[in-house]
Every structure is written in C-alpha cells, then in structure tokens.
Design a protein around this motif. Sequence first.
Motif, PDB file in Angstrom:
ATOM      1  N   PHE A  98       0.806  -1.214   0.000  1.00 51.64           N
ATOM      2  CA  PHE A  98       0.000   0.000   0.000  1.00 51.64           C
ATOM      3  C   PHE A  98       0.845   1.272   0.000  1.00 51.64           C
ATOM      4  O   PHE A  98       0.608   2.182  -0.824  1.00 51.64           O
ATOM      5  N   THR A  99       1.819   1.371   0.891  1.00 54.11           N
ATOM      6  CA  THR A  99       2.524   2.642   1.109  1.00 54.11           C
ATOM      7  C   THR A  99       3.243   3.146  -0.137  1.00 54.11           C
ATOM      8  O   THR A  99       2.974   4.265  -0.595  1.00 54.11           O
ATOM      9  N   THR A 101       2.932   2.247  -3.283  1.00 55.75           N
ATOM     10  CA  THR A 101       2.020   2.389  -4.419  1.00 55.75           C
ATOM     11  C   THR A 101       1.200   3.661  -4.301  1.00 55.75           C
ATOM     12  O   THR A 101       1.046   4.421  -5.272  1.00 55.75           O
ATOM     13  N   ALA A 102       0.665   3.926  -3.116  1.00 58.03           N
ATOM     14  CA  ALA A 102      -0.141   5.134  -2.909  1.00 58.03           C
ATOM     15  C   ALA A 102       0.701   6.392  -3.066  1.00 58.03           C
ATOM     16  O   ALA A 102       0.261   7.377  -3.671  1.00 58.03           O
ATOM     17  N   LEU A 181      -4.902  -2.566  -3.306  1.00 59.63           N
ATOM     18  CA  LEU A 181      -5.178  -1.671  -4.430  1.00 59.63           C
ATOM     19  C   LEU A 181      -6.476  -0.898  -4.223  1.00 59.63           C
ATOM     20  O   LEU A 181      -6.573   0.269  -4.614  1.00 59.63           O
ATOM     21  N   VAL A 184      -5.553   1.857  -2.015  1.00 56.05           N
ATOM     22  CA  VAL A 184      -4.811   2.885  -2.768  1.00 56.05           C
ATOM     23  C   VAL A 184      -5.786   3.758  -3.549  1.00 56.05           C
ATOM     24  O   VAL A 184      -5.679   4.995  -3.546  1.00 56.05           O
ATOM     25  N   TRP A 185      -6.735   3.136  -4.237  1.00 53.28           N
ATOM     26  CA  TRP A 185      -7.738   3.899  -4.999  1.00 53.28           C
ATOM     27  C   TRP A 185      -8.519   4.835  -4.089  1.00 53.28           C
ATOM     28  O   TRP A 185      -8.846   5.959  -4.463  1.00 53.28           O
ATOM     29  N   PHE A 188      -5.384   7.646  -2.194  1.00 51.23           N
ATOM     30  CA  PHE A 188      -4.318   8.427  -2.815  1.00 51.23           C
ATOM     31  C   PHE A 188      -4.742   9.867  -3.089  1.00 51.23           C
ATOM     32  O   PHE A 188      -3.899  10.757  -3.211  1.00 51.23           O
ATOM     33  N   ALA A 240       0.845   7.464   5.529  1.00 50.94           N
ATOM     34  CA  ALA A 240       0.409   6.284   4.779  1.00 50.94           C
ATOM     35  C   ALA A 240       0.788   4.996   5.510  1.00 50.94           C
ATOM     36  O   ALA A 240       0.015   4.026   5.518  1.00 50.94           O
TER      37      ALA A 240
END
Length: 313
Positions: A98-99, A101-102, A181, A184-185, A188, A240
């Motif tokens: 997560f971290t 990618t975001a 994901l 993240v969506w 972010f 995050a």
Amino acid sequence: MSTITQRRYRPAPQLGGRTPVGSTRRTSLIALAFLAPALVILTVFVAWPMLSALRLSFTDASGFGREEYVGLENYVRVFTDPDVLQAMGNTAYYALLFTPTAIIAALLLALLVNHRRLPGRGAFRTALFLPFIVSLAVAAFAWSYLLDPQIGLLNHWLRIFGIQLGNVLQDPSLAMPTVALVAVWKSFGFYLVIFIAGLQEIPGSLYEAARVDGATAWQRFRHITLPMLSNTLTFVMIVALIAALQAFDQIYVMTGGGPYGTTQTVVMEIYTSGFKKLELGFASALSYVLLLITLVLSLVQFRFFSRREKDAQ
C-alpha cells in the motif's frame, strides 16, 4: 474642588503593567468553562476507555464472569502466538504493497495535474480527490461486486479481451494485493492534495534557471522537485504507513481475513480476539502494542521535522 468631585475623577491606580490576580483567575475560569465540554468528551470517550483497556490488558477478561490478573502474560502471547505473528506478517506485507504504491501514484498524478498547461486542471483534481470522500466500507462493497466472478463488471469487461480474472478475493496469492489496491484507490486523493500543496511552494524561478542551463525534465525532477518535497514526502510516507498498520474496513468487508488467514491483519486479529473469541484482555494488549508502534512512527516524524527546522535556522 469638592470632595465629591475628587472622588468622581480620582485616577485609576497604576499597577506597573501587571495584571491583577483576580483578573487572571477570572480569565482562567472563563477559559476552563469553554474547554470543559471538550474535556468531558475526551475524558469519557478517549481517556477513560484507554485506561480501561490498559487495565484489561493485564487480566484474562472475557466480558463475563470474574477477571483475574495475569501480569504480562497477554503481552508475551502477542509475540509468541502463531496467529498474531501471521497477522503481523500480513500487516507488514500490506504496508509494503500500500505505502509505496499510494505515494508513487499520488506524486505522479500531482505532477500531472499541477502542470499549468493541462486543460481542466480543477476538474481532474476534483475527480481524483472524490474517492477519498467515499467511506472505505462503501468502496469495499462496490469493489466486491465489481470483482465478483459471476456478476462483476470488471470480469465481464476483461472477458471481452480474453482475460479471465477469476475470484481474486478467494485466491491466497491475489487477495492481499487486491484489498491493498482498493485502499490505494480510496486514499491516494488525500496524498495527492498534500503533494500539490508542496509543489506549489517550490519557487518557479528554480525551474526557469534549470531550463536556461539545459536541464532535462528528469534532471529538474531529481535535483529540484524531490529535494524541495522531502518534508512533504516524509510526512505522506509516515501518514500512509500508519494508515496501513490500521487496515481493517476493506479487509473486513471484502475477505473477512481470508482466504486461509492470508489477509488477517493486526486490527482484524484484535477484532477477532475481542469480539469473536471474547478474549478482551489479550485484544487490549495487542491494541497497546499496535499503539506503541504507531507512537514510535509519530515520534520519528516529529524528530525528523524538528531536526530539519533546526538545520533551516
């Protein structure tokens, strides 16, 4: 001048710039009266539950029957129980997914929507920020239907191109990346706004000077944007990471900790121990271990910014 006139126009006593003790006390009482409602709420709903949970962490409380003091037994179990160790490993894996990618998604999109020549920048910023407003549980329900192998629109669209996605939420190797994901969506957009604020604080003269010297876009990003965004980047990374350690909503809705415990995070383990197994003492101990980890990350952030502020002076 008569005595009455002298009394009427007698000048106010000079106090040498000092505030009278009575006035100071009155001001303090007024301030305390305004703060009292908030202090009562914090005491009842924050301080008292935290103290109660700390007391329970040293007992074998289950919510029924008598409680017995067990000392540090619950805390020892936190670091020896196989289920908890698996949950810690899953949480670390989730944070690793997560971290970065975001952060990378938010930074790249912030660079894009901050460009002056981009038409409709305001509309793009609004559209990218909108998912953050939606409740994570609601977003998880929506994504669960989108990913459904039978009625999900995503699987239907992919089958048009010959791609069979399958039931990713029941796949032990794909379940955790999928819920990460979705997070993240959802999240972010918040980091995007912070990065945009940081980018707008960078003087445009630095980029103009770099262009005159013939610096490429990558060189401007590497030698100007990244160094000037270091404080913002550190702040976003810590926030995050803390959010990743507290992952619960979308995992509870989408997988319930499965399949086979591959998405069972620390917060999910706290929920399972406290509300399903009725091990309130152990759940409280695990909660305080998570609180300690979060506190350490916050102290690292505070120390970093304090040092940067001292260096700037």
